[in-house]
Design a protein around this motif. Structure first.
Motif, PDB file in Angstrom:
ATOM      1  N   VAL A  73       0.841  -1.202   0.000  1.00 44.33           N
ATOM      2  CA  VAL A  73       0.000   0.000   0.000  1.00 44.33           C
ATOM      3  C   VAL A  73       0.870   1.243   0.000  1.00 44.33           C
ATOM      4  CG1 VAL A  73      -1.662   1.343   1.352  1.00 44.33           C
ATOM      5  CG2 VAL A  73      -1.978  -1.136   1.101  1.00 44.33           C
ATOM      6  N   VAL A  85      -8.403  -1.288  -0.505  1.00 42.47           N
ATOM      7  CA  VAL A  85      -8.130  -2.584   0.111  1.00 42.47           C
ATOM      8  C   VAL A  85      -9.453  -3.214   0.503  1.00 42.47           C
ATOM      9  CG1 VAL A  85      -6.972  -3.833   1.972  1.00 42.47           C
ATOM     10  CG2 VAL A  85      -5.905  -1.782   0.988  1.00 42.47           C
ATOM     11  N   HIS A 106     -10.643   1.322   2.903  1.00 44.96           N
ATOM     12  CA  HIS A 106     -11.145  -0.049   2.971  1.00 44.96           C
ATOM     13  C   HIS A 106     -12.597  -0.130   2.521  1.00 44.96           C
ATOM     14  CE1 HIS A 106     -13.199  -3.462   4.957  1.00 44.96           C
ATOM     15  NE2 HIS A 106     -12.087  -4.105   4.665  1.00 44.96           N
TER      16      HIS A 106
END
Length: 428
Positions: A73, A85, A106
């Protein structure tokens, strides 16, 4: 049925089951396995807007796989990517929300049904897809490949057991692996098995987990714990599973005969078990405090139940002696790399099949020790507490062992560099 027919059959089956996803997800949410407020993400409906510019999509199953992606990342953000992600568990979502840097975010992974995958891809339009470890979702892989998005399997692993199972469906697994542009395996053995199953381009790049930074700790909370505990000997039983806490409590009782002011910290793998573990400690006749209830350890506390989310980095810093769970009463063991990075002697049971290489290296270097029961655990801790020099040497060996195995993230980035160049040429 010939194995090459499995893909269309799988696609049809998952498509037909998609209308029942709401019931399936709500039932899982009732058991704490889904985030009720974010169920739409599991059907491919976004919870965020897509940022402008290039987007890399990284997917891992749960906590361990998601955290292992963190070194990539950082490097992808440095290359000018936004990073999405995805994982599939509530715990991983909470931890990644704490650990992801600016420029990354996320979402829950969509269920592997065609309509959910297509909806997800229509919104996010990733320029690159990195799939972690042993995640092989047929509809996901086929849909990404159909859109000519480069796919890399990173930190790829394939156990001997899984290899034998996949060999029963060679056409199916070969059809999936042939759609992955490059497989970057954790080990030479993993690479060899992937090649035999039909992956066209495979390299052994090493394990990304060695490159993950040690978990953070809030300085103020750490100072408060140090002040509350004082100079007492402390050991941590981390990521424990059912049955291991009872062994840790028994080890405490044995060890306290020699070190009467001992503090044992129990940090279960699943924080929801905190009440159960606290009750067990008290039934064993030990004075216990429970962190989730705001109870700080005091001079009378013998057992501190660390049942909070995302604070392992805090507890790892309290001691240089860490028992890592799922190794006495579980199967496979939990990851010892994080406490090793912080300079801790590692104690573990014999069941460490999920992390064979790292435990073997730690044991060989003298940074970790196998214990088979509560008596052996107490005896090993007594040796370490009784000889600060031996404890320091074991902790240093632990830290040095994992440092020597780092570098996988750089090798992965070099391997996928050609895909960045192709994006520049195509104007992406």
């Amino acid at each position: 049925m010939k194995t090459q027919m499995f893909l269309p059959v799988y696609r049809a089956a998952t498509q037909s089951l998609a209308p029942f996803s709401g019931l399936f997800l709500r039932r899982r949410a009732q058991r704490g396995k889904e985030d009720l407020a974010r169920l739409d993400e599991r059907r491919g409906r976004p919870g965020l807007m897509r940022p402008a510019g290039r987007l890399a999509w990284l997917h891992g199953a749960s906590v361990g796989e998601g955290l292992a992606l963190l070194p990539l990342v950082d490097r992808l953000i440095a290359k000018g990517f936004h990073v999405l992600v995805t994982t599939g568990t509530v715990t991983s979502a909470r931890i990644l929300d704490q650990r992801l840097p600016s420029g990354a975010f996320h979402q829950y992974a969509p269920l592997d049904a065609p309509r959910f995958i297509e909806r997800f891809l229509d919104h996010w339009r990733p320029d690159l897809f990195l799939l972690a470890e042993s995640e092989i979702w047929p509809n996901m892989i086929c849909a990404v490949h159909a859109r000519a998005i480069p796919i890399a399997s990173v930190n790829a692993r394939l156990s001997a057991r899984s290899f034998r199972r996949w060999r029963l469906a060679p056409g199916f697994i070969s059809a999936l692996l042939s759609r992955i542009d490059i497989c970057l395996a954790q080990s030479e053995d993993d690479a060899a098995r992937l090649l035999q199953l039909g992956a066209p381009r495979v390299h052994a790049a090493g394990n990304l987990k060695y490159d993950v930074e040690a978990p953070p700790a809030d300085p103020a909370r750490l100072r408060a714990l140090y002040a509350a505990i004082g100079p007492r000997p402390v050991w941590i039983a981390a990521s424990t599973h059912s049955g291991e806490e009872a062994l840790a409590l028994l080890a405490h009782k044995h060890l306290a005969r020699q070190f009467p002011n001992l503090l044992t910290v129990l940090a279960p793998r699943h924080d929801a078990r905190g009440d159960e573990i606290t009750l067990l400690a008290r039934e064993t006749g030990l004075e216990a405090a429970q962190r989730s209830r705001g109870e700080p350890p005091n001079s009378a506390t013998q057992v501190y139940v660390a049942d909070t989310m995302g604070e392992l980095g805090l507890f790892y810093r309290l001691s240089n002696a860490i028992f890592v769970g799922k190794s006495l009463m579980g199967r496979g063991g939990q990851n010892p790399i994080e406490p090793a990075k912080l300079g801790s002697a590692i104690l573990h049971g014999p069941h460490v099949g999920n992390f064979v290489d790292v435990y073997a290296a730690l044991d060989l270097a003298g940074g970790a020790f196998v214990v088979n029961d509560a008596d052996e655990l107490a005896r090993r801790l007594a040796v370490l507490f009784g000889d600060p020099g031996a404890l320091r040497r074991a902790a240093d060996a632990s830290r040095d062992s994992v440092a020597a195995m780092s570098g996988a993230s750089d090798r992965v980035m070099r391997a996928i560099e050609p895909y960045f160049a192709a994006m520049i040429v195509s104007g992406q």
